[in-house]
Scaffold this active site. Structure first.
Site, short mmCIF file in Angstrom:
data_model
loop_
_atom_site.label_atom_id
_atom_site.label_comp_id
_atom_site.label_asym_id
_atom_site.label_seq_id
_atom_site.Cartn_x
_atom_site.Cartn_y
_atom_site.Cartn_z
N CYS A 141 -31.57 30.27 -21.76
CA CYS A 141 -31.09 28.60 -21.69
C CYS A 141 -31.16 28.11 -20.21
O CYS A 141 -30.79 28.97 -19.30
CB CYS A 141 -29.80 28.94 -22.39
SG CYS A 141 -28.79 27.19 -21.93
N CYS A 146 -27.30 27.40 -17.44
CA CYS A 146 -26.53 28.18 -16.29
C CYS A 146 -27.57 28.61 -15.46
O CYS A 146 -28.66 29.09 -16.06
CB CYS A 146 -25.55 29.05 -16.79
SG CYS A 146 -24.09 28.44 -17.72
N GLN A 168 -14.94 12.64 -15.72
CA GLN A 168 -15.56 14.21 -15.12
C GLN A 168 -15.49 15.21 -16.12
O GLN A 168 -14.50 15.35 -16.99
CB GLN A 168 -14.59 14.65 -14.08
CG GLN A 168 -14.55 13.75 -12.51
CD GLN A 168 -15.67 14.28 -11.66
OE1 GLN A 168 -16.65 15.04 -12.14
NE2 GLN A 168 -15.88 13.69 -10.64
N GLU A 178 -17.66 -1.01 -11.18
CA GLU A 178 -18.52 -0.10 -12.06
C GLU A 178 -19.44 -0.81 -12.76
O GLU A 178 -19.35 -1.79 -13.55
CB GLU A 178 -17.71 0.94 -12.95
CG GLU A 178 -18.44 1.71 -13.86
CD GLU A 178 -19.41 2.65 -13.37
OE1 GLU A 178 -20.45 2.93 -13.94
OE2 GLU A 178 -18.92 3.39 -12.47
N ASP A 205 -17.81 7.12 -4.49
CA ASP A 205 -18.04 7.98 -5.61
C ASP A 205 -19.31 7.77 -6.35
O ASP A 205 -19.23 7.44 -7.78
CB ASP A 205 -16.91 8.40 -6.53
CG ASP A 205 -16.96 9.62 -7.30
OD1 ASP A 205 -18.04 10.33 -7.13
OD2 ASP A 205 -16.20 9.79 -8.05
N CYS A 239 -21.43 14.17 -5.74
CA CYS A 239 -21.98 15.17 -6.57
C CYS A 239 -23.20 15.83 -6.34
O CYS A 239 -23.53 16.81 -7.01
CB CYS A 239 -21.89 14.68 -8.20
SG CYS A 239 -22.90 13.51 -8.43
#
Length: 451
Positions: free
Chosen positions: A78, A81, A287, A337, A382, A409
């Site tokens: 997969c 991960c 999140q 936003e 952010d 991020c």
């Protein structure tokens, strides 16, 4: 002299973000995605970029002693991960080192390194998963899950993904079986034909509420009410509070809703962070690691010593989570936003949390900052993964805020923006890494700047 398709062998000396192992061949660095320090590997050179080679990992001949056995049966197949064969302490140490290396390369050195904070949960931490319909082999039986590693088209049914709890797998199995029993075909991206596209599941960690979004094309007229009834009868740990049906014929591999119908319950779930409650709708950003988000926001805001009687701009505010947390301390907070639905939810949440000092604006940061007449004392940034738009960053600098808090991020975007802010007179005071995405190469980096 190295050449394309050449197969090389060597020991990985170190890793750079995002999980690219570096192997030296003829004293030249070769970058191999998915390789880790100490591995003895075989790789094929496939792309020359800016004088260096990138290579595809073919085989791991020997693993270093610090490796562990990956707990997930889909690991290595997969694409979800990439770091399960590292112990969790090793994972966060690696992320911290990679961020520090990127900062050094960007010329950022005179700062207080606050280290790295790990996620409260290393497994079953995600509150949202997007599963794709497809097949594992061409023209094979329908699957529902994640893309195969290094594949754009093959989809593996991840029945038992360890990044989420068992309720996600129970719902996934039920929907896949139902679609097969009712001969519902899946949407083929290349041909733009077929019906079933995605299933998006959200689950509140605090309240256990579950929202299921079934995403299809418009190529069939079908009622999912019987399926919603079936899902409502499942023996789940949480509680199914809503099932919606979204129709989209968007050609891109992304959900852009054209028609949304609630077929069971409601279209929101509740979540709680640092004592404040948030209603989350199907398409608004929140999140994905709730407990990690509490740690992130608590530690990020602790870097600002004094927020009392201050005016704060929260740019790229999403559903206004951090905006509202700051509103409990600041005099006035403005959140901007681009996703209108997220701003609608932010306004509702602020009313629910009895906060009257935060104001939300729907629009592009690059445009809306020109409309703000107030002078901010503090600006919180952010941004999405690509970082701050080059035209927007100059406008942000022009406000002259004494303090900036940059929550990133994607550290490569962060280290592109920081030198610009430094050049404008901002000093990088403190850097903190917070791991929100265990088992993956991604990490949040919080930077406090002042002028």
């Amino acid at each position: 002299m190295a050449k394309k398709n050449q197969i090389i062998e060597g020991i990985v000396s170190h890793s750079i973000f995002p999980n690219k192992g570096v192997v030296y061949y003829e004293e030249q660095p070769i970058y191999v995605t998915g390789a880790f320090k100490g591995q003895h590997i075989k790789a094929r050179l496939f792309k020359r970029k800016k004088g260096t080679w990138e290579a595809q990992l073919l085989e791991v001949l020997e693993n270093p002693t610090y490796f562990v056995e990956a707990p997930c049966s889909y690991f290595g197949i997969c694409g979800g991960c990439s770091a399960q064969n590292l112990g969790y302490d090793e994972q966060i140490h690696l992320k911290h080192e990679q961020v520090k290396e990127l900062l050094t390369k960007a010329g950022i050195s005179d700062y207080e390194d606050l280290g790295v904070i790990g996620s409260p949960e290393a497994l079953a931490y995600r509150n949202k998963m997007e599963f794709s319909f497809g097949d594992e082999v061409k023209d094979g039986p329908m699957t529902l899950g994640m893309h195969r590693k290094h594949s754009t088209y093959d989809v593996i049914t991840v029945d038992g993904c360890l990044l989420v709890d068992e309720d996600f797998s129970t719902i996934l199995r039920t929907i896949l079986d139902y679609c097969k029993d009712n001969d519902l075909n899946y949407y083929k991206k290349m041909q733009h034909t077929g019906f079933m596209r995605y299933v998006v599941i959200r689950k509140s960690i605090t309240f256990g509420e579950i929202l299921v979004n079934i995403v299809t094309s418009s190529q069939k007229d079908f009622s999912f009410v019987p399926l919603a009834t079936l899902l409502a009868q499942l023996p789940l740990k949480g509680e199914l509070t809503g099932v919606i049906h979204t129709i989209t014929d968007n050609l891109a591999d992304a959900i852009k809703p054209e028609k949304v119908s609630v077929i069971y319950g409601q279209d929101t779930i509740r979540e709680q962070i640092l004592g404040l409650q948030f209603n989350i709708s199907p398409f608004s950003f929140f999140q994905t690691n709730t407990k990690g988000a509490e740690l992130l926001y608590k530690n990020a805001l602790s870097l600002i010593d004094d927020m009392d009687n201050k005016t704060v701009f929260d740019l790229y505010c999403g559903t206004g989570t951090i905006t509202q947390i700051m509103a409990t301390r600041a005099k006035k907070v403005y959140g901007i936003e681009i996703v209108e639905e997220a701003i609608d939810k932010a306004k509702e949440n602020a009313i629910f949390n009895h906060l009257t000092n935060c104001h939300f604006i729907a629009g592009d940061v690059m445009v809306e900052v020109d409309q703000l007449k107030e002078t901010p004392d503090i600006i919180v940034l952010d941004p999405p993964r690509d970082g701050i738009h080059p035209k927007a960053i100059q406008k942000i600098i022009n406000f002259g805020a004494k303090e900036l808090l940059y929550i990133s991020c994607k550290p490569t975007s962060l280290t592109r923006d920081l030198p610009i802010l430094k050049e404008a007179g901002y000093h990088i005071d403190k850097v903190l890494c917070v791991d929100m995405f265990p088992q993956t190469p991604h990490v949040e980096t919080v930077v406090k700047l002042s002028r």
